[in-house]
Design an enzyme around this catalytic site. Structure first.
Site, mmCIF file in Angstrom:
data_model
loop_
_atom_site.group_PDB
_atom_site.id
_atom_site.type_symbol
_atom_site.label_atom_id
_atom_site.label_comp_id
_atom_site.label_asym_id
_atom_site.label_seq_id
_atom_site.Cartn_x
_atom_site.Cartn_y
_atom_site.Cartn_z
ATOM 1 N N GLY A 55 0.840 -1.183 0.000
ATOM 2 C CA GLY A 55 0.000 0.000 0.000
ATOM 3 C C GLY A 55 0.881 1.240 0.000
ATOM 4 O O GLY A 55 2.028 1.193 0.460
ATOM 5 N N GLN A 60 2.899 9.993 1.289
ATOM 6 C CA GLN A 60 4.199 9.310 1.310
ATOM 7 C C GLN A 60 5.068 9.670 0.109
ATOM 8 O O GLN A 60 6.259 9.353 0.097
ATOM 9 C CB GLN A 60 4.017 7.791 1.344
ATOM 10 C CG GLN A 60 3.370 7.285 2.629
ATOM 11 C CD GLN A 60 3.287 5.774 2.627
ATOM 12 O OE1 GLN A 60 2.322 5.211 2.156
ATOM 13 N NE2 GLN A 60 4.320 5.120 3.122
ATOM 14 N N CYS A 100 6.155 -0.068 7.037
ATOM 15 C CA CYS A 100 5.734 1.103 6.265
ATOM 16 C C CYS A 100 6.928 1.568 5.438
ATOM 17 O O CYS A 100 8.036 1.682 5.964
ATOM 18 C CB CYS A 100 5.294 2.213 7.222
ATOM 19 S SG CYS A 100 4.786 3.715 6.368
ATOM 20 N N LEU A 101 6.691 1.842 4.155
ATOM 21 C CA LEU A 101 7.790 2.286 3.284
ATOM 22 C C LEU A 101 8.372 3.621 3.750
ATOM 23 O O LEU A 101 9.506 3.944 3.411
ATOM 24 C CB LEU A 101 7.303 2.406 1.833
ATOM 25 C CG LEU A 101 6.915 1.093 1.140
ATOM 26 C CD1 LEU A 101 6.398 1.363 -0.266
ATOM 27 C CD2 LEU A 101 8.092 0.129 1.097
ATOM 28 N N HIS A 142 -4.270 1.268 7.690
ATOM 29 C CA HIS A 142 -2.908 1.843 7.727
ATOM 30 C C HIS A 142 -2.817 3.032 6.758
ATOM 31 O O HIS A 142 -2.291 4.099 7.112
ATOM 32 C CB HIS A 142 -1.903 0.747 7.361
ATOM 33 C CG HIS A 142 -0.478 1.209 7.248
ATOM 34 N ND1 HIS A 142 0.505 0.779 8.116
ATOM 35 C CD2 HIS A 142 0.143 2.055 6.374
ATOM 36 C CE1 HIS A 142 1.655 1.344 7.766
ATOM 37 N NE2 HIS A 142 1.463 2.118 6.715
ATOM 38 N N GLU A 143 -3.335 2.839 5.536
ATOM 39 C CA GLU A 143 -3.224 3.898 4.521
ATOM 40 C C GLU A 143 -4.117 5.096 4.862
ATOM 41 O O GLU A 143 -3.731 6.246 4.630
ATOM 42 C CB GLU A 143 -3.564 3.360 3.128
ATOM 43 C CG GLU A 143 -2.660 2.218 2.638
ATOM 44 C CD GLU A 143 -1.178 2.488 2.788
ATOM 45 O OE1 GLU A 143 -0.753 3.655 2.658
ATOM 46 O OE2 GLU A 143 -0.428 1.528 3.052
ATOM 47 N N HIS A 146 -2.392 7.354 7.148
ATOM 48 C CA HIS A 146 -1.452 8.276 6.483
ATOM 49 C C HIS A 146 -2.163 9.569 6.072
ATOM 50 O O HIS A 146 -1.578 10.650 6.133
ATOM 51 C CB HIS A 146 -0.860 7.632 5.225
ATOM 52 C CG HIS A 146 0.322 6.764 5.491
ATOM 53 N ND1 HIS A 146 1.483 7.239 6.060
ATOM 54 C CD2 HIS A 146 0.545 5.443 5.245
ATOM 55 C CE1 HIS A 146 2.360 6.249 6.160
ATOM 56 N NE2 HIS A 146 1.822 5.141 5.685
HETATM 57 NI NI NI Z 1 2.719 3.259 5.571
#
Ligand code: NI
Length: 178
Positions: A55, A60, A100-101, A142-143, A146
């Site tokens: 995701g 991000q 998480c990236l 999670h997204e 963000h």
């Molecule tokens: Ni993330």
């Protein structure tokens, strides 16, 4: 805001890391879905698959608009797009590991809702609703976090945060040097 997408150099977009302040902002709904937005979505899928993520949310890549892409199966043809998503309901609980990236090197055990229903617009601006459980439900939560400026490390207690202090300090040093 559409203007943020219009002005972005899509090829130059990169996944930004903690503690970049853009990750802590509350993102703005998108008022228009067109070819330019679809080009951004394609670029985000590229960055997500390259980063081996399932995701990726627009903040991000430094664009504070309310949209995210996902591929719960990590298949190239499982491309899910959520624009202006709203979580309509959350039921039950699940606990699991999350990464998480934008916070590389940090994995946390996080409790999330087990079943969620999300309403959003697709890549053509059409509204849809989806009910998901377990892994996809976790990703959508999670997204969506963000888009509200919340990272996985904001979801864990001080003990878990303390366990990752070295990695977080290193990311802080890298950000200060960038
Ligand atoms: Ni993330």
């Amino acid at each position: 805001m559409y203007a943020k997408i219009e002005q972005a150099n899509l090829d130059a977009l990169r996944v930004i890391h903690y503690p970049d302040p853009r990750l802590g902002e509350i993102s703005t709904p998108l008022e228009r879905v067109d070819d330019r937005v679809r080009a951004l979505l394609n670029r985000m899928f590229e960055l997500m698959f390259t980063g081996r993520g399932v995701g990726l949310a627009a903040p991000q890549v430094g664009i504070n608009v309310r949209l995210f892409v996902a591929s719960p199966t990590f298949e190239e043809d499982d491309r899910q797009v959520f624009i202006n998503p709203e979580i309509l309901s959350v039921e039950g609980k699940q606990e699991g590991e999350e990464g998480c990236l934008s916070v590389p090197g940090v994995n946390c055990r996080i409790t999330r809702g087990n079943v969620v229903t999300v309403r959003a617009l697709d890549a053509y601006g059409e509204p849809f609703e989806v009910t998901a459980e377990e892994m996809p439900a976790r990703i959508y939560q999670h997204e969506t976090d963000h888009l509200d400026g919340r990272l996985l490390i904001d979801r864990v207690g001080t003990v878990a945060r303390f366990a990752h202090r070295r990695t977080l300090k290193q990311l802080e040093a890298e950000f200060a040097a960038s």
